[in-house]
Each structure stands twice: as structure tokens, then as C-alpha cells.
Design a protein around this motif. Sequence first.
Motif, short mmCIF file in Angstrom:
data_model
loop_
_atom_site.label_atom_id
_atom_site.label_comp_id
_atom_site.label_asym_id
_atom_site.label_seq_id
_atom_site.Cartn_x
_atom_site.Cartn_y
_atom_site.Cartn_z
N HIS A 761 0.69 -1.46 0.16
CA HIS A 761 -0.29 0.26 0.16
C HIS A 761 1.08 0.99 0.47
O HIS A 761 0.82 2.14 -0.87
CB HIS A 761 -1.26 -0.27 1.11
CG HIS A 761 -1.72 1.58 0.87
ND1 HIS A 761 -2.86 1.36 0.44
CD2 HIS A 761 -2.00 1.95 2.57
CE1 HIS A 761 -3.02 2.27 1.06
NE2 HIS A 761 -2.69 2.82 1.97
N HIS A 762 1.96 0.96 0.98
CA HIS A 762 2.71 2.76 0.49
C HIS A 762 3.48 2.70 -0.31
O HIS A 762 4.26 3.82 -0.41
CB HIS A 762 4.12 2.62 2.23
CG HIS A 762 2.88 2.68 3.71
ND1 HIS A 762 1.69 3.71 3.75
CD2 HIS A 762 2.63 1.77 4.20
CE1 HIS A 762 1.29 3.59 5.13
NE2 HIS A 762 1.80 2.30 5.30
N TYR A 763 4.00 1.74 -1.44
CA TYR A 763 4.95 1.30 -2.13
C TYR A 763 3.94 1.78 -3.46
O TYR A 763 4.46 2.91 -3.81
CB TYR A 763 5.60 0.08 -2.69
CG TYR A 763 6.27 0.04 -4.11
CD1 TYR A 763 7.15 1.80 -3.86
CD2 TYR A 763 6.45 -0.57 -4.50
CE1 TYR A 763 8.17 1.68 -5.04
CE2 TYR A 763 7.27 -0.86 -5.88
CZ TYR A 763 7.67 0.53 -6.10
OH TYR A 763 8.70 0.65 -6.84
N ALA A 764 2.33 1.85 -3.31
CA ALA A 764 1.76 2.16 -4.45
C ALA A 764 1.29 4.50 -4.36
O ALA A 764 1.39 5.19 -4.95
CB ALA A 764 0.12 1.85 -4.48
N ASP A 765 1.66 4.20 -3.57
CA ASP A 765 1.13 5.88 -2.60
C ASP A 765 2.79 6.34 -3.61
O ASP A 765 2.66 7.58 -3.93
CB ASP A 765 0.88 5.85 -1.00
CG ASP A 765 -0.03 5.58 -0.04
OD1 ASP A 765 -1.26 5.61 -1.48
OD2 ASP A 765 -0.63 5.30 0.89
N PHE A 766 3.39 5.67 -3.06
CA PHE A 766 4.91 6.26 -3.71
C PHE A 766 4.26 6.49 -4.92
O PHE A 766 5.02 7.79 -5.88
CB PHE A 766 5.97 6.01 -3.11
CG PHE A 766 7.30 5.78 -3.53
CD1 PHE A 766 8.36 7.35 -3.58
CD2 PHE A 766 7.59 5.42 -5.14
CE1 PHE A 766 9.48 7.56 -3.92
CE2 PHE A 766 8.57 5.88 -4.92
CZ PHE A 766 9.57 6.53 -5.37
N LEU A 767 4.32 5.28 -5.67
CA LEU A 767 3.88 4.87 -7.32
C LEU A 767 3.45 6.09 -7.85
O LEU A 767 3.43 7.62 -8.73
CB LEU A 767 3.93 3.84 -7.55
CG LEU A 767 4.79 2.94 -7.29
CD1 LEU A 767 4.52 1.43 -7.56
CD2 LEU A 767 6.11 3.63 -8.05
N GLU A 768 1.96 6.73 -6.89
CA GLU A 768 1.07 7.97 -7.45
C GLU A 768 1.96 9.25 -7.42
O GLU A 768 1.50 9.81 -8.38
CB GLU A 768 -0.05 7.02 -6.16
CG GLU A 768 -1.13 5.74 -7.20
CD GLU A 768 -1.95 5.81 -6.44
OE1 GLU A 768 -1.80 6.59 -5.31
OE2 GLU A 768 -3.00 5.12 -6.52
N GLN A 769 2.73 9.30 -6.34
CA GLN A 769 3.08 10.69 -6.43
C GLN A 769 3.90 11.13 -7.37
O GLN A 769 4.40 12.07 -7.61
CB GLN A 769 4.22 10.75 -4.76
CG GLN A 769 3.30 10.80 -3.75
CD GLN A 769 4.18 10.19 -2.40
OE1 GLN A 769 4.87 10.69 -2.48
NE2 GLN A 769 3.43 10.64 -1.09
N GLN A 770 4.73 9.88 -7.70
CA GLN A 770 5.50 9.62 -9.36
C GLN A 770 4.54 10.27 -10.75
O GLN A 770 5.33 9.63 -11.35
CB GLN A 770 6.74 8.49 -9.13
CG GLN A 770 7.30 8.71 -8.22
CD GLN A 770 8.36 10.19 -7.83
OE1 GLN A 770 8.41 9.96 -8.73
NE2 GLN A 770 8.01 10.40 -6.70
N GLN A 771 3.37 9.84 -10.71
CA GLN A 771 2.32 10.09 -11.68
C GLN A 771 2.29 8.10 -11.98
O GLN A 771 2.03 8.50 -13.04
CB GLN A 771 2.95 10.77 -12.61
CG GLN A 771 2.61 11.86 -11.50
CD GLN A 771 1.48 12.70 -11.08
OE1 GLN A 771 0.11 12.34 -12.22
NE2 GLN A 771 1.05 13.49 -10.38
N ARG A 772 2.39 7.78 -11.85
CA ARG A 772 2.70 5.98 -11.93
C ARG A 772 1.57 5.25 -11.81
O ARG A 772 2.36 4.06 -11.15
CB ARG A 772 4.34 5.26 -11.77
CG ARG A 772 5.34 6.62 -12.26
CD ARG A 772 7.04 5.74 -11.69
NE ARG A 772 7.27 4.58 -11.46
CZ ARG A 772 8.18 3.71 -10.86
NH1 ARG A 772 9.00 5.11 -10.51
NH2 ARG A 772 8.43 2.81 -10.93
N THR A 773 0.29 5.96 -12.33
CA THR A 773 -0.41 5.05 -11.43
C THR A 773 -1.05 4.05 -12.22
O THR A 773 -1.70 3.18 -11.40
CB THR A 773 -1.47 6.11 -12.51
OG1 THR A 773 -2.20 5.80 -13.25
CG2 THR A 773 -1.73 6.95 -11.15
#
Length: 876
Positions: A761-773
Motif C-alpha cells: 500500500h505505501h509503495y503504491a502511494d509513492f508510485l502515485e506521487q510519481q504519476q505512475r498510476t
Amino acid sequence: MTTNWMKPKSGQSCPNCSYSSQQLRMLALDYAGLVGCATLAFVLYLNTLNAGFVYDDRRAILGNADVTGTGPLAQLLQNDYWGTPLTDSGSHGSWRPLCVLGFRLNFVLGGGAAWPFHLINLLLHGLATVLVVHVARTLLPTRAAVYAAGSLFAAHPVHTEAVAGVVGRADLSATVCWLLAYLVYRRHMLHRDWRSLALTLLLAVAALLCKETAITLLLLCGLCDLLCLGQGVKHAGDDKHRLRSLTILSVALLCALYCRLSIVPRPSTAFAAADNPTAHEPSWCTRTLSYLYLPVANFQLLLWPQHLSFDWGMEAIPRIRTLWDARNVLSLAFYGILLAVTCKGIRWRCTANSSVDYAAVATSISLPLLQRLGGSSCQAWHGLVCACHHQLKQQQHQQQQQRSSLQHNASVSRSSCSASTATSAAATSASASVLVTCIAFMVLPFLPACNLFFHVGFVLAERLLYLPSVGYCLMLGLGFGRLWQRLHSSVHRLLLLCCLGLLLGSFSLRTIQRNGDWQNEEQLFRSAIAINPPKALGNLGSVLSSQGRYEEAKLALQSALAHRPTMADAHFNLGIVHQQQQNYTAALLCYRRAIQLRPQLAPAYVNLATTLLAWDQGRQEEAAAVLLAGARLPGHGVRDRSAHEAARHSAYLQLSALHRSQGRSQLAMEVLNEALDTLPLERRNQRAMLHQRLAALHVELEQWQEAERQQQLVLQLQPDEGVAYVSYGQALARNCSRYAEAELWFKRAVELSPLEPSTHHHYADFLEQQQRTQEALGYRLRAAALAPHNYALQSAVADALRLLNRLAEAELWYRRAVTLQPQAAHAHANLGAILQMRGQRQQAVDCYRRALQLQPGHATSRANLAKMNISIDANT
């Protein structure tokens, strides 16, 4: 050594069978009885296998780092039975490392489940029953007596606490080692070999490492050696070997006492008045009379165990304050009977020994001397009776010719006289020795816990009767065997068997019923309300409160306080109930009263501060002062050190969070650093949390170097925990120039904890911050699959799908989230929003209205309805 009924004589014959078939039939009967007793012990406790961890089990097993494996193995030798350091002021001083090591293996192999612990207890009880049967064979005269004793031990209801309660493992293990050591020393008495003596000492040490009361084992072995029980023990020339064995036993006992009292630290704090109120009684007369009655109360439980309780503290057994109390008569009768029976057994033993000596003297005198004394027979010498009635030759002129014949007849006469007299004396001696040994089996293990020589932390504990009940069952078996031998009519024997069956049946039913009380804590505490109402009701209220049954909990706790108003735990638990019901005024009064009664109760400070903030946000300074006082409690005399340190840790965390919310970051860091200075080094997880909070504060202040140093300390404390790497990655991600490095730590966290939903879940948050949805969606789906009932993770998948404009799939996930939390207004609002985006206007309106019904002031629902020009009436 075996008794006579186990040895078929070679001279006996049967017209229908050979000697070997007789022997096989007797062995088959012996094994059938042994298996029957063991099976009874196993079957009666089968319903304990589905029981959980109750009462003391939670602290001794689940809350003990020595058992769960979070602490180093070497600390087993430094901590007590409950995981508290022996040098700590709150330690019970119960040093049982061998038993705790067994718990640790049990926990590792069983994965922390309760049933493997109960299974081992059940098997140990079966093994103890088998050993009781073997011990009875060395003491009791008939098979009927042996199996009566074994079956009574298997079914006795007083054993339920030791077998059904996991912490009773100490008593079970010590009893097994005790009985094995006794049997091995019996072998040593026969052969006087070094190996059996060494094994006896080794088993004695093992028993002592399981339970302190086992220190009396060496006394029992020495007593048995002095009594020289049974047949087969070599008397001629054996005194030197016996003296050597007794000397070794004495030295071993003294060494064990020295090690236990000097090397192993003892508790430095007196036991609480609630645990042993008589110990705090100022009147010497009251203390003496009350403690003299306690063995009587224990013996009453052995006689008829109808009323049993998980705890006998407080006023469960009222103190005896006057000589005119009727219970003094019971005490006088109990000690009088015990003393009379013991003295009678010793007198029988001494009489038998003197008879044997006289017989030796009589048979050593020559026939000519008997003739000079005027005796014509050996019948009347000192009252001894000889079965031979051998007449002396009177003819003097034939004496020389028949000298050889006279010598032969004299030898026969001496042998016959000695055999008759020795048989009678041996029987009397054996009976006396058995009686004394049975009493020793019952009394010696109970002495360290009787409060007569030194105070212990309880008034009465049923599991401590597990080992003394061996002697009680042996005495009942001895009485049953005597009756069986005297009754020759088959009708009378059948009636005796029916009485034994009735007793075993009632004991078995009570055991099964009592096992049901140990299934869970609610049943256990309810079963003791009639015996110890304040303790039972107080514990019951705590259990009901943890289950959310607040009204029932309130009634139970108020009833407990009506019986005993000075119970700090009851006030604290009642405060929790009021707090959960948002009755903050009553909760504050309860917490303050609990602190007044027990100033070292750290959880009360934490809850008091939380209640103050919930009641009035303007009382932040008062709450901060309460938290600081709770965090700095030294904990002198606190029994549950782990819970105390956890409460202090929580107080420091909440205090730092309070300062942080007020913008006083520097003060928050000072609080966290103080916590690190005072928190024990072995509490690695708690220290890691403090370093994480410090890292977060340094990130907020953009002190990147110090934040990174704190995160590295977290990694040192938790090198195998994915959460530590996640927090490090989050800290680095706050610095835009270190995104690539942060991602490496997130990937490392996923590798270490692939089954932990939060890491994905936290890694997904980081990826969304990088616009890697798109990549983020994959990790969202993994997290949701690992925790299918977690609302936040299911809702996060729906949000990710909405960002990717996959609205139909997003709707499905939002609907799933609503089913997980149907009473959450935001869940219905999120579903309404996705329906609105898909053009399903009416369904969206229904979702918004449902959200407003659950939370009338829900801002998102109101705003979206306003955009859709839908009026919001008062009934929405």
C-alpha cells in the motif's frame, strides 16, 4: 522393587495352565489396569483441547518475551516464570527456566495456537497417572489398591487448574520428575549403584527447575531410605552404603537450598494485601490461627472438591480472628489425626524392628543353653512363638552320638522360628512404612507453600495440590486395599467396588464440568463469583468491557466495588467503560480514584489524559502534565513489568504528539529523547517506534541528515522488518532529489515482507506521487488481496481505478467497500460520486442521502447534491 502380588511363585502350579501362561495373564492384567488409568486421565481432559489462553496464561505465554521468542534465549536464566527480571522489584521470584523453555518450544512448533499447549498438559497428566500407578505398585499390597489409587488420581477434580490452565505446566512437569526420581531412587536402594543415584539427582534438579516446591523431593528419598521399605532391600552390610547415599542426598539438598536462596535473587517487594491478606495482618494470633487452618482448607478440597475457584485471595477464606471460631476445632482435629496416624506408623515400625532383633538373639543361642535355662522348647523365649515346637533331647548319654543330628535340627528350628517371626515383623514394618510414606508424599510437597514457615503470594492455589494429591490418592488406595483383603465375600467386595465406582463417577463428572469453566475467561470468572466475588466480578467486568458489552461490564464492576471499594483495577476498568460510553466526567473520577489507590498504575495516567482531551480540548496543559507524570513512573513493585513499560512508552508517544500538534517540535523531540534514555534497551520494537517519530519530526524541520540517521537506527533495531524500510523510504521521498534511492528502500520492504499489505500500500502511494498510476494499481490490488476485509485497502483500489478512468471497475470496488463498512457515511458518498460520474443520477442521489442519514453534516454529500440541484430537507 515389586510387591508380593506381582511375583508368581515358581512352586505354584495350576492343573489347567502352565506357569508361563499364569505369568502372561498377570502381566496382561497389570498392563490393562495401567492403560485403563492412563486412558481415564486422557479422556476426562479431552474437552480442554479447544480451550484458549485464560487468566494467567495471557501474561505467562502471550505477554512473555521469553516464550514468544522476541527475547534472547539466555534471558530464561535471568527472568522469572512471568518474564520479569529476577532482580526487578516486581518479580515473583518464581524461577522455572526448564518449564519456560518448554513453553518456548511449544510456541515455536505450534505457531502460538492454544491447543498444542493444552495437548502437552494433557499428555503430562497421563504420564503422571502412569507413574502414580508405578509408585503405588512399590507401596500398596494388592492390585485393587494400586488401581484404586491410580484411577482416583486420574479423575480428581482438583487437578483441573493444573491441567486445563496452561501455567499449570510447572506443576505437571515437576510432578513427573518427582515421581521418576522416587522410582529411580527405589532402584538405587536395591542395588546401590552410582548411575541410579546420579539419575535421581539429575531428576531432582529438573524438578526444581520446573517448580520450587520440588526441593522437598530429596527429603522424601532420604526418608524412604531410612524406612527401608519393602522386600528385596539388602539389610545385611547395607548400613555403610545407606549412609553414603543419605550423605550425598543431604549435601545435594543443602546445595540446592543455597543456590535457590542465595544465587537466584528473591523478590524484594512484599506481596499485595489482596493476594495474601493474612500476611499483612498485624495480629500475631490472627495470622497463626489463619495459617494453621489453611492446610485444613486444602485437605477439604482433596476430600470433596465441589467448590473450586481460579483465585482464593482477598477474603475467599475469611481470617480467623478469635479462638472461639469453629474452624479452630477442624484445625485441632486435623493436626491431631495426622500426628496420631504418623506416630502410630512410627511405633509400628519401631516395634517391628525390635521384634526382628529379638528373634535374631533367640535363634543365636545354642540348644544346650536353652536346656540349662530349663526350656524344653523354643516356644516361650521372650514371648516369641515358633511354629516348629522342636523338643530338645533329654538323654545325656545320646548327646554325643546325635550331635550332628541336633545341630541339624537346631538349624531347622532357628530357620523356622526366624521365618515365622520375621514374616510377621516384616508385614508390620512394611505397613507402617507405607503409611508414613503416603503421609510424606502428601505433606512434604505442600510445606513450601503452606505459609507456616514463610509467606508466599497466595492463600490457596488448587494447582499446588497436584503433587500432594499423589499421597492422598495413595492413602485412599491403601485403605481400599486393606478393606479388599479383609472382605472375603464376593458380595461385600462387589459393594466396595460400587462405592469406588460411585466416587470415581462423581469425580469424573465434576472434572468434565470444571474443564468447561476453563474454556474461556468469562465462564471461569462467573464460576468463582460465589467464592471470591470481588476478584471474580472485577475480572468479569474487564472481559465484558473488552467484548463491548458495556452495560453488563458496568454492573459487574460496580458489584465488585461494592464488595471491595479499594480495588484499583476495578476503578480503572470502570473508567474505561465510562470512557467508551463518552461519559467523560464519570471516567475522570474513576481514573483519579485508581491512581489514588495505586500511584504506579501507568495505564490510568494515559487514559486520564486521553479522557481530558476528549472532554475538553482546552485542557491540553493538564493532559500534558498527566502524561509526563505517567511516563516518568519508576514502577517500583509493579508485577506486570511489560504492561507498565508499554504504558510509559504510550505516554511518551502521546505527549510528543500533543506537543507536535501545538507546533512545539523541539519540545516533542526532547520528550522522545527522554523516552529513549529511560526505556530498557531490550525493548527493541518500542525504541524503533521512538526513532521513527524522531525521524518524522526531523523531516518536518527539513533536517535531512538527522532524519536519515534516525531511520538507520530503526533499521539496526528492526533489520528484518519491512515496516522499517517503508518508513525510511517515506522519509527519503520527502526530499525530491532522492526519489530513486527511496524507491530502492520500498522495493526492499516488499522483498522482506511480501505478505504484509501495508508495504504494498505505501509503495503504491509513492508510485502515485510519481504519476505512475498503472504500476501503483498493481500494488493496490496485491494489498487488497492480502487483506480482503480491510476497507481502506479496498477503497484505495477503487480510487486508483477512478484515476485511470476505469469507472465501471471502480464502481464494483466502491460497492465492495460499502459492504465492509455499511455504517460509514464516506463509503456511501464515494459510491455516489462514481455513480454520478457514470450518469446514474438517481442511484447517486440515494447514496448521498444515505450518507447524510448516517452523518447529517457530511460536507461532500451536501456539496454534490447542491451541484445536482437536489434539495436537502430535514428528513434526509
